[in-house]
Design a protein around this motif. Sequence first.
Motif, PDB file in Angstrom:
ATOM      1  N   ILE A  76       1.272  -5.100  -7.551  1.00 16.48           N
ATOM      2  CA  ILE A  76       1.374  -4.449  -6.044  1.00 16.48           C
ATOM      3  C   ILE A  76       0.066  -4.066  -5.767  1.00 16.48           C
ATOM      4  CG2 ILE A  76       2.253  -2.542  -4.870  1.00 16.48           C
ATOM      5  CD1 ILE A  76       4.603  -2.314  -6.643  1.00 16.48           C
ATOM      6  N   GLY A  77      -0.862  -3.533  -6.847  1.00 15.02           N
ATOM      7  CA  GLY A  77      -2.347  -3.362  -6.349  1.00 15.02           C
ATOM      8  C   GLY A  77      -3.272  -4.397  -5.943  1.00 15.02           C
ATOM      9  N   ASN A  78      -2.971  -5.707  -6.754  1.00  9.74           N
ATOM     10  CA  ASN A  78      -3.518  -6.950  -6.212  1.00  9.74           C
ATOM     11  C   ASN A  78      -3.268  -7.396  -5.057  1.00  9.74           C
ATOM     12  OD1 ASN A  78      -5.016  -7.287  -8.733  1.00  9.74           O
ATOM     13  ND2 ASN A  78      -3.539  -8.650  -9.674  1.00  9.74           N
ATOM     14  N   ARG A 105       0.886  -1.284   0.091  1.00  9.28           N
ATOM     15  CA  ARG A 105      -0.013   0.013  -0.061  1.00  9.28           C
ATOM     16  C   ARG A 105       0.805   1.189   0.039  1.00  9.28           C
ATOM     17  NH1 ARG A 105      -2.571  -1.328   4.084  1.00  9.28           N
ATOM     18  NH2 ARG A 105      -4.111  -2.698   3.086  1.00  9.28           N
ATOM     19  N   ARG A 106       1.847   1.234   0.552  1.00 13.82           N
ATOM     20  CA  ARG A 106       2.917   2.277   0.709  1.00 13.82           C
ATOM     21  C   ARG A 106       4.020   2.322  -0.424  1.00 13.82           C
ATOM     22  NH1 ARG A 106       1.049   1.194   5.729  1.00 13.82           N
ATOM     23  NH2 ARG A 106       0.341   2.737   7.116  1.00 13.82           N
ATOM     24  N   PHE A 107       4.097   1.422  -1.208  1.00 12.55           N
ATOM     25  CA  PHE A 107       4.917   1.432  -2.145  1.00 12.55           C
ATOM     26  C   PHE A 107       4.850   2.381  -3.134  1.00 12.55           C
ATOM     27  CE2 PHE A 107       7.609  -0.283  -5.525  1.00 12.55           C
ATOM     28  CZ  PHE A 107       8.735  -1.085  -4.642  1.00 12.55           C
ATOM     29  N   PRO A 108       5.983   2.896  -3.552  1.00 14.23           N
ATOM     30  CA  PRO A 108       5.784   4.163  -4.658  1.00 14.23           C
ATOM     31  C   PRO A 108       5.450   3.642  -5.994  1.00 14.23           C
ATOM     32  CG  PRO A 108       8.227   3.672  -4.103  1.00 14.23           C
ATOM     33  CD  PRO A 108       7.404   2.909  -3.047  1.00 14.23           C
ATOM     34  N   THR A 109       4.875   4.607  -6.687  1.00 16.43           N
ATOM     35  CA  THR A 109       4.157   4.344  -7.797  1.00 16.43           C
ATOM     36  C   THR A 109       5.435   3.915  -9.109  1.00 16.43           C
ATOM     37  OG1 THR A 109       2.439   5.776  -7.673  1.00 16.43           O
ATOM     38  CG2 THR A 109       2.855   4.912  -9.815  1.00 16.43           C
ATOM     39  N   VAL A 110       5.286   2.723  -9.460  1.00 18.66           N
ATOM     40  CA  VAL A 110       6.451   2.174 -10.572  1.00 18.66           C
ATOM     41  C   VAL A 110       5.768   2.457 -11.911  1.00 18.66           C
ATOM     42  CG1 VAL A 110       7.257   0.516  -8.798  1.00 18.66           C
ATOM     43  CG2 VAL A 110       5.474  -0.025 -10.452  1.00 18.66           C
ATOM     44  N   ARG A 111       6.769   2.607 -12.860  1.00 22.29           N
ATOM     45  CA  ARG A 111       6.285   2.674 -14.298  1.00 22.29           C
ATOM     46  C   ARG A 111       5.753   1.536 -14.876  1.00 22.29           C
ATOM     47  NH1 ARG A 111      10.571   6.547 -17.407  1.00 22.29           N
ATOM     48  NH2 ARG A 111       8.882   6.229 -19.037  1.00 22.29           N
ATOM     49  N   SER A 112       6.160   0.468 -14.376  1.00 29.73           N
ATOM     50  CA  SER A 112       5.809  -0.895 -15.253  1.00 29.73           C
ATOM     51  C   SER A 112       4.288  -1.135 -14.788  1.00 29.73           C
ATOM     52  CB  SER A 112       6.677  -2.154 -14.712  1.00 29.73           C
ATOM     53  OG  SER A 112       6.184  -3.425 -15.167  1.00 29.73           O
ATOM     54  N   THR A 113       3.779  -1.351 -15.971  1.00 28.91           N
ATOM     55  CA  THR A 113       2.172  -1.494 -15.782  1.00 28.91           C
ATOM     56  C   THR A 113       1.847  -2.891 -15.110  1.00 28.91           C
ATOM     57  OG1 THR A 113       1.384  -0.324 -17.614  1.00 28.91           O
ATOM     58  CG2 THR A 113      -0.021  -1.681 -17.037  1.00 28.91           C
ATOM     59  N   PRO A 114       2.604  -4.156 -15.392  1.00 24.38           N
ATOM     60  CA  PRO A 114       2.285  -5.316 -14.903  1.00 24.38           C
ATOM     61  C   PRO A 114       2.734  -5.387 -13.515  1.00 24.38           C
ATOM     62  CG  PRO A 114       3.329  -5.734 -17.098  1.00 24.38           C
ATOM     63  CD  PRO A 114       3.413  -4.135 -16.886  1.00 24.38           C
TER      64      PRO A 114
END
Length: 851
Positions: A475-477, A461-470
């Motif tokens: 991480i969202g799942n 939940r606290r992980f920074p946004t990454v550029r890789s869509t998969p």
Amino acid sequence: MAAANRLRLGLAMRLALRELRGGLSGFYIFLACVALGTGAIAAVNSVSEMMTGSITSEGRTILGGDVRFEVENRDFTGAERTYLESLGTSSSGAGLRTMARLPDGSDQSLVELRAVDDAYPLYGELVTQPALPVDEVFAEQDGVYGAIVAPIFLDRLALKIGDEVLVGQARFEIRAAIVTEPDALSEGFGFAPRLMISRQALDAAGLVRPGSLVEQSYRIRLDGGTDARALAALRTEAGERFADAGWQIRTSQNAAPALTRNIERFSQFLTLVGLTALIVGGVGIANSVRAWLEGKRGVIATLKCVGAPARLVVAIYLIQVMLIAGFGVLLGLILGAATPFFAAGALSSVIPISVDASFYPGSLAIAAGFGLMTAFAFAVLPLGRAGEVPATALFRQQGFEASGLPRWPYLLTAGLTLVALCAAAIWFADDRRIAGIFVAAVAVAFAVLRLVGHAVQAAARRFPTVRSTPLRLAIGNIHRPGALTPSVVLSLGLGLALLVTLALIDTNLRRELSGNLPDRAPNFFFVDIQSSEIDGFEKVVTTLVPDGKVIKVPMLRGRITELKGEAVSVDNVPPQARWVLRGDRGVTYAKNLPENSRLSAGQWWPADYQGEPLVSFSSEEAGELGLSVGDTITVSVLGRSIIAKIANLRDVEWESLSINFVMVFSPNTFAGAPHSWMATLSDPGADAALEGEVLRAVTQAYPTITSVRVKDALELANRVVGQIGIAIRAAALVALVASVLVLAGALAAGNRSRIHDAVVLKTLGATRATLIRAYVYEYGLLGLATALFALAFGGVAAWFVVSRIMTLPSSFMPDIALMTLAGALLVTVGIGLIGTWRVLGQKAAPVLREL
């Protein structure tokens, strides 16, 4: 009120049975989880009961009589013989280890020598090849006595029937090979081939001398009653009449106690592993119930709209769940009940008794109870949550994800059931201390894995946004509402931790016996060395191996009869320490502190000490017996009771296989007492040829000295460990299958939300490859988190079992642990991806119409 409750229960039963007409779709994983755990427990306990029951039913044949009296390192007195022979028909015997050698001195072998009289056997039949009567096979002919041997002895020395061997100071003709020795199990585990002779031949061989390690026995076919009460009364009478005899008394009710004890302990270990697999499967049960209830949203909403209270809804589906659980338990019981019939033939070839398979209701009932309690405990919580969801939420297709924990009655019910399950596991265990530790470890693992699951979600939940869509989708799942994370972490964590534990235990045992132990152990043990032979023996050995190290110590045999002035019994000695009190133990005396030990409490006595008898006790065994410095013990040695005060405690390195004793006495304790000597020879540079030369030289010069090559003993132990390893790997397979089932159940529980996600993402332009990569990242991250836990928890658990229970050196082997984890994760995650592939193939239109 009572009538209303009965009406409601009847209605719930009718509705549950009516809905079950639709079949068991969605419950196959549930059934597999329950059947696997129940079947494992039922199979292990049924086979154990079959073995112990066979031993009990053939107690007379196994023991060789209705009752057996044994004394160590002395013969029976005249009064004792008169008493024993008055009880009924008797047969006397003796057993010891010694060397048998070829007449030309070219080769020799350690043997388990057994001498019997003309009355042998009282029960059962001694079968030989060729078939010969007992009086003929052992008779003396022209100064040569007859002998029969185990077939392996013939192979070892390249002999055939009719050849001769030398044993001690006598010559023997091998007249037959042993096919069946009826009472072999009561003789205990043998490190060498059997060689049987007559009592007269034993006297002629000159093997029984003062201090010799020989076991004298009397087997008796009683003239009086032979039921349990009569046998117990006889034990009491013999113990009171000959209080100082120091003999062991065994009856046909407990003919092979060591074997029975080992079977019970090993079955306990496998039962606890099976119970762990069942509890791991409990997570799968919860997931399966949750997934099944997802498909019943419309039915539940309809019931609630027409006025059905939450308790009725829960009752309907709880009845269905328990009926299906009962079917799963039945499948497991069928598997468990059939196992003894398949195992009987294989076990008969390993253990020389008639093994008759049957059905064992007690073992099956225990397994059924474990299975039903596990299913109930893990099904209550998802059912409770379903009952609390309002009908409006169900119609809006919100499902059960956001409903939180159920109300306290459901939590309390599940908690009490789990406590009862753990209590039953401890109650039915042979060693309740180990079972309690095992149950506590599983409980701690559950709690820690819950924290790991929440920590992984919080980190995602606290992980920074990454550029890789998969990767962003993965991480969202992990942290979204209704995520699989808690279930996957819990199920995989328990399964992988159990796999790592079993793999490390197996590898530590094998490495200790085939790697480290031979490097540290001496090359030879020499026993039954007389005081008149010790100097000559040492000269022979040091001449052949000048660089070798010879350690020699005096040795007697003694039995502990009292601790702190109180007679020892099963009631006042904890189970883990009873081995110290079984039979006679080797004891010695020494002026100085022995090698491979150090003082942990108290002081060593002076070299010229002449006061009251003192004893140095092994600190680990003293702790188990509740002894400390200043306490007294009474030991029966050579028919005399000696009261000694504990002067100090020692930490002993038992794993070194050097000469070590639980009890070391001050020299003045045994002043003038006849005894033999024991010695070891250590030379790391000695090869097989030099060892063979030493063995021949010692055997030819002193034929009554018993020489044991440690390498041979370790090879035999390796074979035993190999057989245990098969069972350990079978248990690991059960754990792996349970983990796979639980993961499949978790995926099934989350399929609805995953289908919606996949359809929406594909509509927005995501490709199947993108989604697959997302799922690979998700399972990989969860697998990494659970793998770290499994490495830590499995390493600690394996260390505890190996070092604390088996008292062997334990080390963490990262290569074995990592390979085990990699293989298990590859299987489980691979199956997870296979299950996800079907989700990705769903058509969009039907799903989008439901949104």
